[in-house]
Write an enzyme that holds these catalytic residues in place. Structure first.
Site, short mmCIF file in Angstrom:
data_model
loop_
_atom_site.label_atom_id
_atom_site.label_comp_id
_atom_site.label_asym_id
_atom_site.label_seq_id
_atom_site.Cartn_x
_atom_site.Cartn_y
_atom_site.Cartn_z
N GLU A 129 0.80 -1.37 -0.46
CA GLU A 129 0.09 -0.08 -0.09
C GLU A 129 0.52 1.03 0.38
O GLU A 129 -0.03 2.63 -0.06
CB GLU A 129 -0.98 -0.37 1.18
CG GLU A 129 -2.22 -0.56 1.19
CD GLU A 129 -1.74 -2.52 1.46
OE1 GLU A 129 -0.71 -2.20 1.99
OE2 GLU A 129 -2.63 -3.00 1.79
N PHE B 162 -10.96 -7.49 14.77
CA PHE B 162 -9.81 -7.54 13.52
C PHE B 162 -8.97 -6.59 12.70
O PHE B 162 -10.19 -5.69 11.73
CB PHE B 162 -10.31 -8.78 12.96
CG PHE B 162 -8.87 -9.41 12.12
CD1 PHE B 162 -8.08 -9.95 12.14
CD2 PHE B 162 -9.77 -9.48 10.71
CE1 PHE B 162 -7.35 -9.90 11.31
CE2 PHE B 162 -8.26 -9.93 9.63
CZ PHE B 162 -7.54 -9.94 9.83
N GLN B 163 -8.05 -6.23 12.53
CA GLN B 163 -7.77 -5.42 11.21
C GLN B 163 -8.03 -3.54 12.10
O GLN B 163 -8.80 -3.30 10.84
CB GLN B 163 -8.02 -5.95 10.40
CG GLN B 163 -7.21 -7.21 9.83
CD GLN B 163 -7.18 -7.37 7.70
OE1 GLN B 163 -8.03 -6.55 7.48
NE2 GLN B 163 -5.58 -8.12 7.98
N LYS C 252 -17.39 -0.62 7.41
CA LYS C 252 -18.16 -1.21 6.07
C LYS C 252 -19.40 -1.30 6.43
O LYS C 252 -20.15 -1.59 4.97
CB LYS C 252 -16.94 -2.72 6.85
CG LYS C 252 -17.80 -3.07 5.81
CD LYS C 252 -16.56 -5.48 6.35
CE LYS C 252 -17.35 -6.17 5.18
NZ LYS C 252 -16.42 -7.63 5.56
N MET D 69 24.58 8.65 0.34
CA MET D 69 24.59 10.23 0.65
C MET D 69 24.99 9.58 1.97
O MET D 69 25.73 10.54 2.82
CB MET D 69 23.39 10.13 0.38
CG MET D 69 22.94 11.78 0.80
SD MET D 69 24.42 13.13 0.14
CE MET D 69 23.60 13.22 -1.66
#
Lengths: 586, 200
Positions: free
Chosen positions: A62, A124-125, A174, A486
């Site tokens: 993501e 959950f999540q 949801k 760098m």
């Protein structure tokens, strides 16, 4: 690709599920491409997507979805859109959102959230993504009712692209996706933004500015990202040309003023060319346009441009007098303000100041390195220079973060806006490959090059699969020096050359590309650069070139932290290095 | 120095967090923050007092404006204002030891709002210095202070000032009422000062 049905008529209310409203609203906002990754809490939205004519690019992580939306926005000027599920899907967006925030990139991120009844239960999540992203978004929302989705999304687009642009996150539960509501795109239009009493470019300040500009003997325009956002390229050019004012660019301002123009000085700041910073230090008037005096461009503040009056034209009032105290602040849209100023600026013939600045180049000169011998070594700067020549400066170049990023800014001459895409503010390694995918989808007709180091490339190299899955013609140049370059350079200069954790082992990038079905080549000699670049350009598909460059090269000049703008570390002229800053042959 | 801001914000969940988080982000300590309804429905009014360098006011104000839920911000430090704070102070006191506290309450124009066998509660309104004065005197006496609850400052500019931003937005305005001429009571004069940092 199968034909998808047209968008349902948006002019009259239609009964839709919240998930359908998401896509109908995006379609109404003109969105044609989104970047995302499905998951449990966003399943209804993904189910509804099948009915709408919107291209979804499936990413491998993501974070890349956010970078792609960001690259899409920077290349096109339109709002980029990323979609992710709740929990880890949402938290993976965070680095990409922060990248967009620091560089003022218009972006809308849509995340699924667990059902509203379960909020706060550690379901959950579940993660409090609006809490997490509060300081790195311009604004964010949690939506728990289907009837709120269209108005909130439309407001999110307005906020993302208005004023100083930035990312907006919309978290949709949801149950809001599953329930139905009346959808009316027009009725969901956001109310006009509240008036902002701190936006002011008052008449007196404008006339004072005009007097300063006309009276200045050694003026410089500091060209920032705001020129691109405001669309003030023509106005800046007119101002510069009428009075022969040299133009120095910030990293994100590159492309706002043609690099090949006589008045272009190049990039200012920490790795700006010596004459740019010297000119700023000697200037008697800085006209700062859409830039924010970042610490990378000012050096130590106490000695920054000590003799210069400063005019700051900027849309964000919180940037005024933040780092550098200015004499006049014109707070508002840059193009509008320049349009007010320009009628009072009559053209002049000549400028002794420009001749003086050009003379300064003599000492540091001429970085056109085409004809310098390479002594058998391959330098990243050479590669980028050759790439510029080969593409005629017309490609969109998307860089990662580090040495190659600075060399790109120094050696690739960008003449048109939105052709350099790079993470300036946050300095996000791993940005280049996904952002290039976004840029290519925004501008499919343009040639797109990724330039990345061997470190940053490995952070998001999984997106090679996305390139293949989406059939994208993106060319990739990996500047492979076996070091985190760098950081290695800072350890060399500031930590007495004691290296700590900067040597990095990489896979064979050509084989890695091959495993993805992408052709590639490895180059370790200057003579092979152009043929490889031409092979990549003519391949008609993605192509990766692994440039085995000098391992311990450094970016010069460099202003060490805590130093003034004209106290630069210069390339040692011991004759061994072909990239001498003097015009003499080594 | 102390900066005082009045912020008119949308009355929605999470707005307080956004405002508070901004001060956290700028590493500025909030001395007091009071929130409540304003004259307009859906608009809450915050008074924020913060310790920050003298030149920081502009940036704090501009940063507050960047929050989408913030409708208007007023940096009131430079204006003539009425500043008030309310405190509830609970003091341990029996029937025998109450008398001196009653006297103090009289002097400070505090009210006794609760009387229990072994304690009493005082309510006092005024500028911070007045409240601190009472607390100081109480703590020097024989009756221990059990609890102190202070609201933090509320500030309103004197005169016919109102938010031009809200007017321009036509946010639901209060019912049309005749403007009441400014009247200053004796008590006001005693504790009022245009400077919120002034002791009285």
């Amino acid at each position: 690709m199968t034909e998808k049905p047209a968008i349902p008529a948006a002019s009259q209310p239609t009964r839709l599920t919240g998930a359908e409203i998401v896509w109908a609203t995006l379609a109404g906002e003109g969105v044609r491409t989104v970047f995302g990754y499905p998951g449990g809490a966003i399943l209804p939205v993904y189910d509804a997507l099948r009915k709408y004519p919107i291209r979804h690019v499936l990413v491998r992580h993501e974070q890349s979805a956010a970078h792609m939306a960001d690259g899409y926005a920077r290349a096109s000027g339109r709002v980029g859109v990323a979609v992710a599920t709740s929990g880890p899907g949402a938290t993976n967006l965070v680095t990409g959102i922060a990248t967009a925030m620091l560089d003022s990139v218009p972006m809308v991120c849509i995340t699924g959230q667990i059902s509203s009844k379960l909020l706060g239960t550690d379901a959950f999540q579940e993660v409090d993504i609006t809490g997490i992203t509060l300081p790195i978004t311009k604004h964010n929302y949690i939506v728990t009712r289907p009837q709120d989705i269209a108005p909130v999304l439309r407001e999110a687009f307005l906020i993302a692209r208005s004023g100083r642009p930035g990312p907006v996150l919309v978290d949709i539960t949801k149950d809001a996706q599953q329930a139905s509501a009346d959808f009316d795109f027009e009725a969901a239009a956001p109310s006009p933004h509240r008036p902002h009493p701190m936006l002011s470019a008052e008449h007196d300040a404008i006339s004072e500015s005009i007097a300063l500009i006309l009276g200045a003997k050694r003026p410089i325009i500091l060209a920032g990202h705001g020129i691109l956002e405001s669309g003030a390229m023509d106005q800046i050019r007119t101002l510069a040309e009428r009075l022969h004012i040299p133009v120095a660019s910030t990293l994100l301002g590159i492309g706002a003023f043609p690099a090949s123009h006589d008045l272009s000085l190049g990039m200012m700041g920490m790795h700006g060319e010596a004459w740019v910073n010297q000119a700023i230090q000697q200037s008697d008037l800085l006209i700062a346009c859409g830039m924010r005096f970042d610490d990378r461009v000012t050096g130590v503040l106490a000695s920054y441009a000590p003799n210069a009056k400063k005019i700051h034209i900027e849309i964000d009032p919180s940037e005024v007098n933040k780092n550098v105290k200015v004499d006049i602040a014109l707070v508002g849209d840059l193009r509008e303000i320049l349009e007010t100023i320009l009628p009072h600026i009559a053209p002049r013939k000549d400028s002794a100041w420009v001749r003086a600045v050009n003379a300064m180049k003599g000492d540091a000169a001429v970085r056109d390195i085409k004809n310098l011998p390479d002594l058998g070594h391959l330098y990243a700067a050479h590669v980028i220079h050759d790439l510029w020549r080969a593409t005629d400066g017309n490609a969109i170049v998307v860089t990662d973060v580090g040495q190659h990023q600075m060399w790109e800014a120094q050696y690739y001459k960008h003449d048109s806006p939105r052709t350099l895409i790079t993470s300036g503010g946050l300095g996000t390694m791993g940005y280049a490959l996904p952002a290039a995918i976004g840029a290519k989808l925004a501008c499919p007709e343009k040639e797109v090059w990724v330039i990345a180091g061997d470190g940053g490339f490995q952070m998001t190299s999984a997106e090679l699969s996305t390139i293949v899955q989406e059939h994208l013609d993106i060319n990739i140049a990996v500047m492979n020096n076996g070091f985190l370059g760098m950081v290695r350079q800072w350890q060399e200069f500031i930590y007495e050359g004691k290296y700590s954790c900067v040597k990095i082992l990489s896979p064979d990038f050509v084989k890695l590309a091959d495993a993805h079905g992408i052709a590639g080549a490895s180059v370790s000699k200057r003579a092979d650069v152009l043929p490889a670049v031409e092979t990549a350009r003519n391949s008609g598909a993605a192509f990766l070139i692994n440039f085995m460059v000098e391992k311990e090269d450094a970016v010069y000049p460099m202003i060490a932290p805590g130093s003034a703008l004209d106290e630069m570390i210069r390339r040692p002229s011991n004759g061994h290095n072909p990239l001498l800053e003097t015009s003499e042959e080594p | 120095m102390l900066h005082t801001f009045v912020a008119l914000v949308e009355d929605k969940p999470g707005v307080l967090t956004r405002v508070a988080s901004l001060f956290r982000r700028l590493n500025i300590n909030i001395i007091s923050l009071t929130v409540g309804h304003s004259e307009r429905s859906d608009v809450s009014r915050m008074t924020i007092v913060a310790e920050a360098p003298a030149g920081a006011g502009h940036r704090i104000k501009a940063s507050l404006f960047k929050l989408e839920n913030v409708l208007d911000v007023d940096d009131v430090g430079q204006f003539s204002c009425v500043v008030r704070e309310l405190a509830l102070i609970k003091v341990a006191a029996t029937q025998q030891s109450r008398a001196p506290i009653f006297q103090l309450a009289e002097v400070y124009r505090a009210r006794i709002v609760d009387l229990a066998p072994e304690s009493l509660m005082l309510e006092i309104t005024g500028v911070a210095a007045k409240i601190e004065g009472l607390i100081q005197v109480l703590s020097e006496g024989d009756n221990p202070i059990l609890e102190v609850s202070r609201t933090g400052r509320m500030v309103m500019r004197r005169g016919q000032h109102t938010s031009r931003v809200l007017e321009a937005m036509r946010v639901s305005s209060p019912e049309e009422e005749p403007i009441i001429p400014v009247t200053i009571s004796e008590g006001d004069l005693e504790v009022f000062s245009g400077d919120p940092n002034h002791p009285l």
